[in-house]
Design an enzyme around this catalytic site. Sequence first.
Site, PDB file in Angstrom:
ATOM      1  CD  GLU A  94      -2.621  -8.380  -7.161  1.00  0.00           C
ATOM      2  OE1 GLU A  94      -2.917  -9.465  -6.668  1.00  0.00           O
ATOM      3  OE2 GLU A  94      -3.424  -7.655  -7.784  1.00  0.00           O
ATOM      4  CB  CYS A 114      -0.582  -6.121   4.263  1.00  0.00           C
ATOM      5  SG  CYS A 114      -0.961  -4.614   5.179  1.00  0.00           S
ATOM      6  N   GLY A 161       0.215  -3.966   0.888  1.00  0.00           N
ATOM      7  CA  GLY A 161       1.176  -3.494   1.878  1.00  0.00           C
ATOM      8  C   GLY A 161       0.800  -2.156   2.469  1.00  0.00           C
ATOM      9  CD  GLU A 162       0.070   1.635   6.056  1.00  0.00           C
ATOM     10  OE1 GLU A 162      -1.053   1.473   5.535  1.00  0.00           O
ATOM     11  OE2 GLU A 162       0.625   2.748   6.118  1.00  0.00           O
ATOM     12  CB  SER A 193      -3.007   4.896   0.010  1.00  0.00           C
ATOM     13  OG  SER A 193      -4.176   4.522   0.693  1.00  0.00           O
ATOM     14  CB  SER A 216      -7.455   3.644   4.343  1.00  0.00           C
ATOM     15  OG  SER A 216      -6.699   3.512   3.173  1.00  0.00           O
ATOM     16  CG  LEU A 217     -12.212   8.441   7.316  1.00  0.00           C
ATOM     17  CD1 LEU A 217     -11.317   8.702   8.508  1.00  0.00           C
ATOM     18  CD2 LEU A 217     -12.713   9.783   6.757  1.00  0.00           C
ATOM     19  CG  HIS A 218     -12.014   2.336   4.774  1.00  0.00           C
ATOM     20  ND1 HIS A 218     -12.220   2.818   3.498  1.00  0.00           N
ATOM     21  CD2 HIS A 218     -10.792   1.724   4.738  1.00  0.00           C
ATOM     22  CE1 HIS A 218     -11.179   2.488   2.738  1.00  0.00           C
ATOM     23  NE2 HIS A 218     -10.306   1.843   3.459  1.00  0.00           N
ATOM     24  CB  CYS A 335      -5.957  -4.674  -3.137  1.00  0.00           C
ATOM     25  SG  CYS A 335      -6.648  -3.089  -3.428  1.00  0.00           S
TER      26      CYS A 335
END
Length: 349
Positions: A94, A114, A161-162, A193, A216-218, A335
């Site tokens: 997508e 992923c 995906g990464e 990202s 992407s810290l989070h 996502c």
Amino acid sequence: MNDRTDIKSLTPEQLANYVTQMGLPAFRARQLFQWIHEKAAESFDEMSNLPAQLRSALQESCDLVVLRIADVKISAIDGTRKYLFALPDGNVIESVLMKYKYGNSVCISSQVGCRMGCRFCASTLDGLERNLRPSEMLDQIYRIQRHLGERISHVVVMGSGEPMDNYDNLVAFIRLLTHEQGLNLSQRNITVSTCGIVPGILCLAEEGLPVTLALSLHAPSDQVRRTLMPIAFRYPLSEVLDACQTYYEKTGRRLTFEYSLVKGVNDNLEEAVQLARLLRGRHGHVNLIPVNPIKERDYVQSDPKAIEAFKNYLEKQGIHVTIRREMGRDIAGACGQLRKSYIQQGKEE
Ligand code: SAH
């Protein structure tokens, strides 16, 4: 797939070699590149200034990767579009189109599935299926541009995906997308990202590509981050943030720190305090994202009050912070959820 040439993934130089090997003059390569990348042609037949014989020779030996739109959902609120694309091998991915005042932005997938295993993310639930080729990343943008009938000016590699787990294809994709004879997107309008793969960040810093890096810290500590993101066991925050600093120094590009707020997990004020301390003097801003709940996990969105308080504290500490505006609320879904529901449907039929 097979041994046919993936012509949309070739650099202009590779295309020139290919054309020369066919015994053709070099200007044919330039024409071909323009048809494929600037005009986003859907078939060799469309390439009207190429001799018919050449078109059929290309048809014989090459694949022109063109994604099929399997589904599209258009928001009645803000025009956001979610595309579900079928790949030539039957996999689906997508992409999302978002309309902003400054232009049209497309969020693309970089892999089918992923393998990073972030706990809140739907894209990783079934693991990694395969990497996307440069052609398959490009064509998400090309198809959307043609379907929309408007120019795409911004691209974010923030879909499934990464990207750093598909590094070579990512870099090839960026070079093709920004090539002056292709779509000619500005490198500055591209954001990549990552969940924080240190060697990937350091390599990208050396490519001479001034794209924006989003991390992407989070979570403000390894302890909490590890409960959300398995990659945090491999690369501790100190190493990831050092790599980001290097990225900033080499490229001059300010960073984006993404922080998805999960109720009771990473959203209390103590975490805001830690985060402010962690990011002090770092060259970037924080983008707060209320977590988008997925049915496979019991994470819930932080309360609006908690989000405000978190934001206000960071601001008071002099950290630039934004809350991600939710786009396409009426067609929403986290996502990878559109793809997931599509696959699920297929299984049930
Ligand atoms: N693998 C890359 C890019 C894809 S994910 C990365 O990790 O950065 C894009 C962003 O959406 C990441 O910050 C990711 O952590 C976040 N994300 C994924 N699922 C989410 C969800 N359900 N709610 C909020 N953010 C989510």
